[in-house]
Design an enzyme around this catalytic site. Structure first.
Site, PDB file in Angstrom:
ATOM      1  N   TYR A 145       0.807  -1.221   0.000  1.00 21.03           N
ATOM      2  CA  TYR A 145       0.000   0.000   0.000  1.00 21.03           C
ATOM      3  C   TYR A 145       0.837   1.267   0.000  1.00 21.03           C
ATOM      4  O   TYR A 145       0.303   2.369   0.057  1.00 21.03           O
ATOM      5  CB  TYR A 145      -0.905   0.004   1.244  1.00 21.03           C
ATOM      6  N   GLY A 146       2.155   1.126  -0.058  1.00 18.62           N
ATOM      7  CA  GLY A 146       3.014   2.308   0.061  1.00 18.62           C
ATOM      8  C   GLY A 146       4.189   2.268  -0.887  1.00 18.62           C
ATOM      9  O   GLY A 146       4.032   2.199  -2.104  1.00 18.62           O
ATOM     10  N   THR A 147       5.382   2.279  -0.319  1.00 14.40           N
ATOM     11  CA  THR A 147       6.602   2.433  -1.109  1.00 14.40           C
ATOM     12  C   THR A 147       6.934   1.230  -1.975  1.00 14.40           C
ATOM     13  O   THR A 147       7.841   1.297  -2.799  1.00 14.40           O
ATOM     14  CB  THR A 147       7.802   2.747  -0.200  1.00 14.40           C
ATOM     15  N   LEU A 148       6.209   0.127  -1.816  1.00 10.57           N
ATOM     16  CA  LEU A 148       6.456  -1.057  -2.633  1.00 10.57           C
ATOM     17  C   LEU A 148       5.591  -1.110  -3.892  1.00 10.57           C
ATOM     18  O   LEU A 148       5.774  -1.983  -4.744  1.00 10.57           O
ATOM     19  CB  LEU A 148       6.231  -2.331  -1.805  1.00 10.57           C
ATOM     20  N   GLU A 150      11.021  -4.446   5.906  1.00  9.14           N
ATOM     21  CA  GLU A 150       9.996  -3.928   6.814  1.00  9.14           C
ATOM     22  C   GLU A 150      10.373  -4.052   8.292  1.00  9.14           C
ATOM     23  O   GLU A 150       9.632  -3.609   9.158  1.00  9.14           O
ATOM     24  CB  GLU A 150       8.659  -4.618   6.549  1.00  9.14           C
TER      25      GLU A 150
END
Length: 172
Positions: free
Chosen positions: A12-15, A85
């Protein structure tokens, strides 16, 4: 001995594709399985270094459906994601959740990285609670993102930043 089957992972973000940490997924040959949203409301806030944090919804009145992407990650790719993570030091924990595939409406069980429960609620409050929740991590957020190479060493730099962030008041 057969290799374990791939794990469906919700990012949901930087990936996400086009975002700073996506090359890790691309390099691990984790196939894109589709654009998705969470099936149930959750809380997503932006913390130190413009890092997104998915939190368990702290109250029944808050939370949004969170947009993201679904990938099929091999055990090796999952190990690399866990390292990024910081699951080994309590930055995030991988938990199951249900996502809904955009277009088809198909419900899929996946895993996602949630802020560790030891600080999740305090982070939600410190970020501004319900008023700070977002439904999607965008390129504007990513433009302020500080990659691990720009922080104190490794994932420990992020957990240290989280603790420092929580120790300050919003007007400091």
């Amino acid at each position: 001995m057969a290799e374990a089957p791939p794990t469906m992972v919700f990012v949901y973000g930087t990936l996400k594709r086009g975002f700073p940490n996506h090359p890790l997924l691309a390099a691990s040959a984790s196939p894109f399985a589709g654009a998705v949203s969470t099936a149930a409301p959750a809380s997503l806030v932006i913390g130190p270094y413009s890092v997104p944090f998915l939190l368990p919804t702290p109250s029944s009145s808050s939370g949004r459906l969170i947009s993201g992407e679904l990938y099929s990650a091999s055990p090796l790719a999952l190990a690399k994601l866990d390292a990024l993570e910081g699951t080994h030091i309590g930055v995030y924990e991988r938990r199951r959740l249900t996502v809904v595939v955009d277009g088809s409406g198909e419900a899929v069980e996946a895993e996602a990285y949630f802020a560790h429960p030891s600080y999740a609620e305090a982070l939600w409050r410190r970020c501004g609670g319900e008023a700070a929740e977002i439904g999607e991590y965008t390129m504007d957020h990513a433009a302020r993102y500080v990659p691990p190479s720009g922080r104190s060493p490794g994932a420990a730099g992020l957990i240290d930043a989280i603790h420092g962030f929580l120790a300050t008041t919003p007007d400091n």
